[in-house]
Design a protein around this motif. Structure first.
Motif, PDB file in Angstrom:
ATOM      1  N   GLU A 274       0.655   4.005  -2.975  1.00 35.59           N
ATOM      2  CA  GLU A 274       0.131   5.342  -2.704  1.00 35.59           C
ATOM      3  C   GLU A 274       1.210   6.409  -2.826  1.00 35.59           C
ATOM      4  OE1 GLU A 274      -2.284   5.224   0.885  1.00 35.59           O
ATOM      5  OE2 GLU A 274      -3.990   4.960  -0.479  1.00 35.59           O
ATOM      6  N   ALA A 275       2.470   6.034  -2.588  1.00 35.12           N
ATOM      7  CA  ALA A 275       3.548   7.011  -2.795  1.00 35.12           C
ATOM      8  C   ALA A 275       3.575   7.434  -4.260  1.00 35.12           C
ATOM      9  CB  ALA A 275       4.886   6.414  -2.383  1.00 35.12           C
ATOM     10  N   GLN A 276       3.393   6.472  -5.162  1.00 34.81           N
ATOM     11  CA  GLN A 276       3.387   6.815  -6.587  1.00 34.81           C
ATOM     12  C   GLN A 276       2.163   7.638  -6.951  1.00 34.81           C
ATOM     13  OE1 GLN A 276       4.891   3.624  -9.377  1.00 34.81           O
ATOM     14  NE2 GLN A 276       4.485   2.414  -7.557  1.00 34.81           N
ATOM     15  N   LEU A 277       1.022   7.250  -6.422  1.00 37.01           N
ATOM     16  CA  LEU A 277      -0.201   8.016  -6.704  1.00 37.01           C
ATOM     17  C   LEU A 277      -0.054   9.446  -6.204  1.00 37.01           C
ATOM     18  CD1 LEU A 277      -2.938   5.384  -5.770  1.00 37.01           C
ATOM     19  CD2 LEU A 277      -2.225   6.081  -8.064  1.00 37.01           C
ATOM     20  N   ALA A 278       0.519   9.595  -4.993  1.00 36.21           N
ATOM     21  CA  ALA A 278       0.661  10.918  -4.391  1.00 36.21           C
ATOM     22  C   ALA A 278       1.576  11.808  -5.224  1.00 36.21           C
ATOM     23  CB  ALA A 278       1.191  10.798  -2.964  1.00 36.21           C
ATOM     24  N   LEU A 279       2.518  11.175  -5.959  1.00 32.25           N
ATOM     25  CA  LEU A 279       3.425  11.962  -6.800  1.00 32.25           C
ATOM     26  C   LEU A 279       2.812  12.267  -8.163  1.00 32.25           C
ATOM     27  CD1 LEU A 279       6.722  10.123  -5.909  1.00 32.25           C
ATOM     28  CD2 LEU A 279       6.202  12.510  -5.405  1.00 32.25           C
ATOM     29  N   GLY A 280       1.580  11.798  -8.385  1.00 34.62           N
ATOM     30  CA  GLY A 280       0.906  12.144  -9.630  1.00 34.62           C
ATOM     31  C   GLY A 280       0.979  11.073 -10.700  1.00 34.62           C
ATOM     32  N   GLN A 281       1.293   9.834 -10.315  1.00 37.38           N
ATOM     33  CA  GLN A 281       1.245   8.757 -11.303  1.00 37.38           C
ATOM     34  C   GLN A 281      -0.203   8.288 -11.444  1.00 37.38           C
ATOM     35  OE1 GLN A 281       3.638   8.079 -13.126  1.00 37.38           O
ATOM     36  NE2 GLN A 281       5.360   8.943 -12.010  1.00 37.38           N
TER      37      GLN A 281
ATOM     38  N   ARG B   7      -8.186   1.624  -3.643  1.00 35.78           N
ATOM     39  CA  ARG B   7      -9.389   1.389  -2.852  1.00 35.78           C
ATOM     40  C   ARG B   7      -9.320   0.052  -2.118  1.00 35.78           C
ATOM     41  NH1 ARG B   7     -13.620   4.867  -4.031  1.00 35.78           N
ATOM     42  NH2 ARG B   7     -14.497   3.889  -2.186  1.00 35.78           N
TER      43      ARG B   7
ATOM     44  N   ARG C 269     -10.731   8.521  -9.850  1.00 39.50           N
ATOM     45  CA  ARG C 269      -9.840   9.580  -9.360  1.00 39.50           C
ATOM     46  C   ARG C 269      -8.479   8.993  -8.993  1.00 39.50           C
ATOM     47  NH1 ARG C 269     -10.545  14.480 -10.783  1.00 39.50           N
ATOM     48  NH2 ARG C 269      -9.611  15.297  -8.887  1.00 39.50           N
ATOM     49  N   HIS C 270      -8.155   7.834  -9.536  1.00 41.71           N
ATOM     50  CA  HIS C 270      -6.844   7.205  -9.343  1.00 41.71           C
ATOM     51  C   HIS C 270      -6.482   7.041  -7.875  1.00 41.71           C
ATOM     52  CE1 HIS C 270      -5.836   7.527 -13.657  1.00 41.71           C
ATOM     53  NE2 HIS C 270      -6.644   8.562 -13.583  1.00 41.71           N
ATOM     54  N   ARG C 271      -7.445   6.566  -7.083  1.00 38.74           N
ATOM     55  CA  ARG C 271      -7.158   6.254  -5.683  1.00 38.74           C
ATOM     56  C   ARG C 271      -7.013   4.749  -5.545  1.00 38.74           C
ATOM     57  NH1 ARG C 271     -12.425   9.018  -5.121  1.00 38.74           N
ATOM     58  NH2 ARG C 271     -12.044  11.230  -4.768  1.00 38.74           N
TER      59      ARG C 271
ATOM     60  N   ARG D   9       0.807  -1.215   0.000  1.00 36.83           N
ATOM     61  CA  ARG D   9       0.000   0.000   0.000  1.00 36.83           C
ATOM     62  C   ARG D   9       0.849   1.277   0.000  1.00 36.83           C
ATOM     63  NH1 ARG D   9      -4.618   1.937   4.253  1.00 36.83           N
ATOM     64  NH2 ARG D   9      -4.473   4.099   3.648  1.00 36.83           N
ATOM     65  N   ALA D  10       1.864   1.304   0.861  1.00 33.60           N
ATOM     66  CA  ALA D  10       2.689   2.518   0.963  1.00 33.60           C
ATOM     67  C   ALA D  10       3.362   2.829  -0.369  1.00 33.60           C
ATOM     68  CB  ALA D  10       3.725   2.359   2.070  1.00 33.60           C
ATOM     69  N   ALA D  11       3.887   1.792  -1.035  1.00 36.65           N
ATOM     70  CA  ALA D  11       4.583   2.003  -2.302  1.00 36.65           C
ATOM     71  C   ALA D  11       3.614   2.469  -3.389  1.00 36.65           C
ATOM     72  CB  ALA D  11       5.277   0.717  -2.735  1.00 36.65           C
TER      73      ALA D  11
END
Lengths: 201, 265
Positions: B162-169, B257, B253-255, B158-160
């Motif tokens: 969401e880290a990418q999602l948070a950076l806009g991937q 889930r 929204r690229h979350r 999960r952390a890996a």
């Protein structure tokens, strides 16, 4: 710059506040009060309702990846998806320079991720966000695992970001840090967000 | 010439199980009971299948054949669910697994029946049902493994992600490593079994055909055909089920889930 009205999730009660360009706001409150929930909702990482605008642009009017490039969340627990540190950075040269400013060795980009300590990971995760020059930074305990010297370097870097006009929301458990960086704070308790002024004691 | 088996022959072979059971009791492995239950289940289930297949072949009804195929598919869907420690909540898990396997098996089987085997009529249960059984059995293992790997890895990483999602991937970029991992894990057994076939293992179907008097050259051709059908169906089913699951594990929204997953009780 960032204006939030009635932002809510199942945990978060409707929150309304704003963050100006070049302003740092400290987010404080007990563990489990909803500080991370607030930051994640702002980054659109969890479903939320309410209105969030960046310079007038509604969040829902732009693709989520673009929103997160402009309003970037750095989690308290950093995540890594490649074996080598450098593979996580779009511009390794720029990242190496920033990492140097945070007291990390120049060769860190060639290291395997497994070699990094918690504090090193935390600083590199911050660097990863900074190289993309987001307009708003949502930082979840960025100096939690760091010693005093490293904390000072991170704060210096953040002051630079503020000077360039970025807005910073920073979750911190250290009242001194809130005093050093922020003039306003958001106090979170049981999902209720209250606006206030940072004072001593 | 076909050597017919008598029930006494089966009973003699069944004595081997008593050896296993005795071993378990002597070493206190606690396996005697499950062993007995599993052996009884096998005997009862296979005897029933024998009866059903005999009737099905005799009746020559396309609708009954289709019905039997659907029942097999629904059981296979149940089995893929049981193999996932975390699965999509609601009907999604069952629907995605069953839908992907059903589509893949149908495409592959229609291809096999209409081009290579060509029985008359084309839906002849004597060909369609055993072939479906083999194709579905393998697709089921593959899909079960893929979905298990996908959901377990998504929760662990999960952390890996969401880290990418948070950076806009995008969600597809952020979930690509775990999708790759799940596809590789699910397809490896099929690839390995093809590579070892004939050298290490003589496949059951081919052995069965040879034992029942078919020329080995003919049996080998059938086996090769079946292996192609099996790997085709497993590949298609695994890919479809994995892509659908990645889609359901994220949103527009690229979350990520993970709230759409439930743990097995």
């Amino acid at each position: 710059m960032l204006s939030v009205s009635n932002l809510s999730t199942p945990v978060l009660k409707p929150a309304t506040f704003r963050l100006d360009a070049g302003e740092c706001v400290a987010v404080q409150g007990k563990s489990g009060s909803g500080k991370s929930v607030l930051l994640r909702a702002l980054a659109d990482l969890d479903p939320s309702t309410g209105e969030v605008r960046l310079n007038g642009d509604l969040r829902e009017d732009m693709p989520a990846p673009l929103w997160r490039r402009r309003v970037t969340y750095v989690a308290a627990e950093s995540g890594w998806w490649e074996d080598r540190v450098g593979a996580h950075f779009a511009q390794p040269d720029r990242a190496a320079a920033l990492a140097g400013a945070l007291g990390l060795p120049g060769k860190v980009m060639d290291w395997p991720v497994a070699r990094l300590s918690t504090g090193e990971r935390q600083r590199l995760a911050l660097v990863r966000a900074l190289v993309q020059e987001p307009e708003v930074l949502l930082l979840d305990e960025p100096t939690g695992p760091l010693d005093a010297e490293a904390t000072e370097r991170v704060e210096a870097l953040l002051r630079g970001e503020l000077a360039r006009g970025a807005g910073v929301l920073i979750v911190t458990h250290a009242p001194e840090q809130a005093l050093r960086l922020a003039r306003r704070h958001l106090h979170v308790a049981d999902g209720v967000v209250a606006d206030g002024v940072v004072t001593e004691g | 010439m076909l050597v017919s088996l008598h029930y006494t022959d089966l009973a003699v072979a069944g004595l081997l199980l008593l050896v296993n059971g005795g071993l378990s009791l002597a070493l206190d492995l606690g396996l005697a009971r499950p062993l007995l239950v599993a052996a009884l289940r096998m005997v009862v289930q296979l005897s029933l299948v024998g009866l059903v297949l005999t009737r099905l072949f005799a009746l020559e009804s396309p609708w009954l054949t289709l019905g039997a195929a659907l029942v097999m598919l629904l059981f296979a869907g149940q089995e893929t669910m049981a193999r996932q420690e975390r699965r999509l909540a609601g009907w999604w898990s069952y629907g995605i697994g069953t839908g992907a396997m059903g589509t893949a098996a149908a495409i592959v089987l229609l291809l096999g029946l209409s081009t290579a085997v060509r029985p008359d009529p084309w839906w002849d249960a004597r060909y369609a049902i055993p072939m479906l059984g083999m194709v579905l059995g393998n697709a089921m293992s593959g899909v079960g493994l893929a979905l298990h790997t996908l959901t377990a890895t998504a929760a662990r990483e999960r952390a890996a992600i969401e880290a990418q999602l948070a950076l806009g991937q995008t969600r597809w970029t952020a979930l690509r490593p775990i999708l790759r991992h799940a596809l590789r894990t699910a397809l490896m057994p099929t690839i390995n079994s093809m590579a070892a076939m004939g050298v290490v293992a003589l496949p059951g179907m081919m052995t069965g055909q040879i034992l029942s008097g078919v020329d080995p050259g003919e049996a080998v051709k059938y086996q090769i055909l079946i292996m192609f059908l099996i790997s085709g169906a497993t590949g298609l089913g695994v890919l479809a089920a994995s892509l659908a699951t990645v889609r359901r594990l994220s949103d527009r929204r690229h979350r990520l889930r993970l709230d759409r997953l439930v743990r097995r009780r």
